[in-house]
Design a protein around this motif. Structure first.
Motif, PDB file in Angstrom:
ATOM      1  N   ILE A 185       0.954  -1.295   0.027  1.00 53.98           N
ATOM      2  CA  ILE A 185       0.115   0.061   0.211  1.00 53.98           C
ATOM      3  C   ILE A 185       0.804   1.247  -0.104  1.00 53.98           C
ATOM      4  CG2 ILE A 185      -1.589   1.138   1.522  1.00 53.98           C
ATOM      5  CD1 ILE A 185      -2.791  -1.262   2.239  1.00 53.98           C
ATOM      6  N   MET A 186       1.976   1.245   0.652  1.00 51.64           N
ATOM      7  CA  MET A 186       2.889   2.460   0.941  1.00 51.64           C
ATOM      8  C   MET A 186       3.605   2.672  -0.390  1.00 51.64           C
ATOM      9  SD  MET A 186       2.650   4.437   3.417  1.00 51.64           S
ATOM     10  CE  MET A 186       4.100   5.155   3.084  1.00 51.64           C
ATOM     11  N   ALA A 187       3.936   1.557  -1.046  1.00 52.16           N
ATOM     12  CA  ALA A 187       4.553   1.462  -2.319  1.00 52.16           C
ATOM     13  C   ALA A 187       3.568   2.315  -3.399  1.00 52.16           C
ATOM     14  CB  ALA A 187       4.932   0.108  -2.889  1.00 52.16           C
ATOM     15  N   SER A 203       4.503   5.765  -4.902  1.00 48.20           N
ATOM     16  CA  SER A 203       4.592   5.700  -6.575  1.00 48.20           C
ATOM     17  C   SER A 203       3.732   6.730  -7.188  1.00 48.20           C
ATOM     18  CB  SER A 203       4.276   4.281  -7.141  1.00 48.20           C
ATOM     19  OG  SER A 203       5.235   3.211  -6.607  1.00 48.20           O
ATOM     20  N   ALA A 204       2.769   6.810  -6.626  1.00 48.52           N
ATOM     21  CA  ALA A 204       1.725   8.084  -6.982  1.00 48.52           C
ATOM     22  C   ALA A 204       2.243   9.412  -6.760  1.00 48.52           C
ATOM     23  CB  ALA A 204       0.498   7.965  -6.183  1.00 48.52           C
ATOM     24  N   LEU A 234       5.911  15.462  -1.467  1.00 48.41           N
ATOM     25  CA  LEU A 234       7.134  14.786  -1.446  1.00 48.41           C
ATOM     26  C   LEU A 234       7.623  14.627   0.141  1.00 48.41           C
ATOM     27  CD1 LEU A 234       8.932  15.380  -4.792  1.00 48.41           C
ATOM     28  CD2 LEU A 234       7.354  13.314  -4.110  1.00 48.41           C
ATOM     29  N   ALA A 235       7.904  15.707   0.771  1.00 56.00           N
ATOM     30  CA  ALA A 235       8.350  15.903   1.937  1.00 56.00           C
ATOM     31  C   ALA A 235       7.591  15.316   2.949  1.00 56.00           C
ATOM     32  CB  ALA A 235       8.420  17.538   2.333  1.00 56.00           C
ATOM     33  N   VAL A 236       6.205  15.168   2.818  1.00 52.62           N
ATOM     34  CA  VAL A 236       5.316  14.561   3.813  1.00 52.62           C
ATOM     35  C   VAL A 236       5.432  13.220   3.629  1.00 52.62           C
ATOM     36  CG1 VAL A 236       2.695  13.957   4.215  1.00 52.62           C
ATOM     37  CG2 VAL A 236       3.562  16.492   3.718  1.00 52.62           C
ATOM     38  N   GLY A 237       5.817  12.490   2.236  1.00 52.29           N
ATOM     39  CA  GLY A 237       5.975  11.143   2.123  1.00 52.29           C
ATOM     40  C   GLY A 237       7.287  10.749   2.804  1.00 52.29           C
ATOM     41  N   ILE A 238       8.289  11.507   2.643  1.00 50.72           N
ATOM     42  CA  ILE A 238       9.510  11.213   3.427  1.00 50.72           C
ATOM     43  C   ILE A 238       9.180  10.992   4.834  1.00 50.72           C
ATOM     44  CG2 ILE A 238      11.884  12.070   3.827  1.00 50.72           C
ATOM     45  CD1 ILE A 238      12.023  13.104   0.995  1.00 50.72           C
ATOM     46  N   SER A 251      11.964   2.008   1.290  1.00 51.33           N
ATOM     47  CA  SER A 251      10.703   2.522   0.766  1.00 51.33           C
ATOM     48  C   SER A 251      11.002   3.429  -0.276  1.00 51.33           C
ATOM     49  CB  SER A 251      10.234   3.321   2.041  1.00 51.33           C
ATOM     50  OG  SER A 251       9.633   2.140   3.059  1.00 51.33           O
ATOM     51  N   TYR A 252      12.293   4.247  -0.427  1.00 46.95           N
ATOM     52  CA  TYR A 252      12.548   5.167  -1.473  1.00 46.95           C
ATOM     53  C   TYR A 252      12.485   4.614  -2.728  1.00 46.95           C
ATOM     54  CZ  TYR A 252      13.710   8.225   2.632  1.00 46.95           C
ATOM     55  OH  TYR A 252      13.613   9.116   3.726  1.00 46.95           O
TER      56      TYR A 252
END
Length: 310
Positions: free
Chosen positions: A49-51, A55-56, A76-80, A121-122
């Motif tokens: 799910i995180m992938a 990816s989105a 992107l910062a929130v994702g990191i 995860s990156y």
């Protein structure tokens, strides 16, 4: 409302391809092993799910920047931050579980697992970003041929996945040391391995149990500069825990005199390990001990020790 520089069909196709390839690349580096994490079924679902979500983010980054929607960088910062949060939560979970282990992993091994958990995860983010860039550039340059654009995007995502696999590949104890069987015996109540005192075992029945089913290993570094790595307490705990999860330990929680421990032999510049496995297969045990990953915290420690050796 400002019109997008990308037409709707191109954006939709590049986005879907980026999400799919980013998720597949995450599966490429999602290792299945007893000594790596995630290992639980719910963790696999969480990672997939995180992938997809990551990816989105990667797939939408380039179109957003082309439209000068710089607020997309915030996502992107929130994702990191989410990756870091998952890593911290995994570390908390492992620390809680470790308290109930007969042979604990140790703080150093848990830190290594958590950091690797985050870095893996990156791959989805960068794979999706690169595939999106490749898809859009090829479409802009040579026309919107879905097959050609998808093929280019897939190649770029595969390259990113292989790069991450290379980066995340860790050396093991086998790369820096030889694993040998050592001699375990008692001098009265004193347990010794290769003439090195390990501990005092008072109960006669425990001594007999060790002589019957206990094993002793000697971890000998191939190079003197690697002595600091195998001498690190966290690295030694990781080797012992790796043996435990593959062979079990023949003790219960109240049998405190059944030890699984390690000690340094400064004469031979090696580490001695004593263990009481349920599955007493020396070839398997040596293979398991040698497959233990080298922890980042252990690297470089006592690296100048070789200059002190006479």
């Amino acid at each position: 409302m400002k019109e997008s520089v990308l037409d709707e069909a191109l954006f939709r196709h590049s986005f879907l391809v980026a999400v799919l390839l980013g998720t597949l690349c995450r599966l490429l580096v999602l290792r299945i092993s007893d000594r790596q994490y995630p290992t639980r079924p719910q963790d696999y679902i969480e990672q997939i799910i995180m992938a997809g979500l990551t990816s989105a983010l990667g797939g939408i980054a380039l179109p957003a920047l082309m439209d000068k929607e710089f607020s997309a960088l915030t996502f992107l910062a929130v994702g990191i931050q989410q990756f870091q949060g998952l890593s911290k939560q995994e570390k908390i979970t492992l620390n809680n579980i470790d308290e109930d282990e007969l042979v604990p992993k140790g703080v150093t091994y848990i830190e290594e697992i958590a950091s690797t958990y985050e870095v893996r995860s990156y791959v989805s983010l960068f794979a999706a970003l690169c595939s999106s860039i490749g898809y859009i550039l090829v479409a802009k340059r040579f026309g919107e041929n879905i097959l050609i654009c998808t093929a280019v995007a897939a190649i770029l995502a595969l390259i990113v996945g292989l790069i991450f696999m290379r980066i995340l590949r860790r050396n093991s104890i086998n790369d820096i040391a030889d694993i040998k069987e050592a001699k375990l015996y008692f001098d009265g109540p004193i347990m010794k391995v290769n003439d090195v005192v390990i501990t005092n075992i008072g109960l006669k029945q425990t001594r007999e149990k060790f002589l019957k089913g206990g094993i002793a290993l000697e971890v000998v570094p191939k190079d003197e500069k690697d002595f600091g790595v195998i001498n690190d307490l966290g690295q030694r705990d990781a080797i012992i825990h790796n043996i435990f999860i593959h062979t079990g330990i023949d003790r219960d929680i109240d049998e405190h005199d059944i030890v699984s421990t390690s000690k340094v032999d400064l004469k031979t510049k090696s580490v001695l390990i004593v263990f009481m496995p349920i599955l007493n297969d020396m070839n398997l045990i040596k293979q398991v001990a040698g497959s233990t990953p080298i922890l980042e915290a252990a690297k470089g420690k006592q690296s100048n020790y070789k200059y002190l050796i006479k």
